[in-house]
Design an enzyme around this catalytic site. Structure first.
Site: not given
Ligand code: TRP
Length: 327
Positions: A113, A193, A196
């Site tokens: 991230k 994966k 969203k």
């Protein structure tokens, strides 16, 4: 014998998709029978990346409504919102003082991230807050997706460290990872994966997508070369992902599905898969739509949960403060 304890959280950011459902909520529903379960909405974790305040509020209520719509029962499970219990942050701070920065910098999720944006201190400290979420309730088990095992491992390390230094206080819980289905992959890219935050909404099935939308997304899901309906994640990641989705949503073994669709084409199989997923989500969505009409009631349920969780959390925190010399 008293029930074993399990704790888990789910982030309130973005749309909850079917991968989150299978990896977390569905597992919670099963666990609530066997364990004393604490399940919360990790809104303080959500803000480790910038959030729009109004959206965050809506998302939090929406996830709470989904918890209930999916079958989490507030009579059995303690449902709450993380930020309602200050002990999480307080213990998180204390754990920060026991955690070398290097350990946090090594976390896979942090590395992933942090190269997408300016690195915030909150993102670095995500895992110590998560360790506090867990350790406060002295659980036996922590159900998580496999991408969270490193964080649970840190919680165990911190428990051990604290216990050694200040005396027996925390329990070292084990991560409960659902093997197959712990990783639902993206429909448009089955090597990664389901997410969203993917660039295309065709990547995921939101829990609130219409039946038509679900059928459409499955229809255009990326499949593999060949024509056999077979579970083979190496060579057939697309078909394997759809098989796992169907298997999880209908509680049918993958083997049985392979046999059932042995002579079908990819096209026919995908039509069936889309139909099944839409059928399984429709009743959840019906309940959701009823519940979401009354956000005040949802909040009240969460607040009742907080009161329950708070009792345990504040006891643990009090003990911790006393042991480390806070007066
Ligand atoms: N980090 C978890 C996730 O992204 C959510 C979470 C926050 C959590 N606190 C937790 C999970 C404590 C288990 C226990 O999935």
């Amino acid at each position: 014998m008293p029930k074993q304890i399990a704790v888990s959280g789910i982030q309130a950011s973005g749309n909850i998709h079917i991968g989150n459902y299978i990896g977390a909520i569905k597992q919670f529903i099963e666990l609530q029978e066997k364990y004393k379960l604490y399940a919360f909405i990790a809104d303080l974790h959500a803000i480790t990346v910038p959030q729009d305040p109004q959206k965050l509020r809506e998302q939090t209520i929406s996830v709470a409504a989904l918890f209930l719509a999916c079958g989490l029962d507030p009579e059995k499970t303690t449902l709450f919102i993380q930020s309602h219990i200050p002990a999480h942050v307080e213990l998180g701070w204390i754990l920060n003082t026991l955690t070398p920065i290097g350990e946090l910098e090594r976390m896979a999720q942090f590395k992933e991230k942090s190269d997408k944006q300016g690195v915030l201190a909150g993102l670095l400290n995500y895992p110590t807050l998560m360790a506090a979420d867990i350790l406060l309730y002295k659980p036996d088990a922590v159900p998580v997706g496999e991408d969270q095992t490193q964080h649970v491992e840190l919680a165990r390390t911190l428990a051990r460290k604290f216990n050694t230094r200040f005396g027996e206080t925390f329990k070292e819980p084990k991560a409960l990872i659902q093997k197959e289905g712990a990783r639902i992959m993206g429909l448009d890219d089955p090597t990664k994966k389901m997410s969203k935050s993917a660039s295309s909404a065709n990547n995921y099935i939101s829990m609130l997508d219409s039946a038509e939308e679900i059928r459409r997304k499955v229809k255009i899901a990326v499949t593999d070369s060949g024509s056999e309906i077979k579970y083979d994640p190496q060579n057939k990641p697309g078909i394997s992902n759809l098989l796992v989705l169907m298997s999880q949503m209908s509680d049918t073994p993958v083997k049985t599905l392979e046999e059932k669709y042995a002579n079908k084409s990819y096209g026919e199989f995908k039509t069936e898969a889309g139909k099944l997923l839409a059928e399984k989500l429709t009743p959840i969505q019906k309940r959701y739509n009823e519940l979401i009409k009354n956000p005040k009631e949802i909040l009240e349920i969460m607040e009742r949960g907080s009161k329950d969780a708070e009792k345990i959390a504040s006891q643990t925190l009090k003990d911790v403060k006393q042991k480390i010399g806070l007066i």
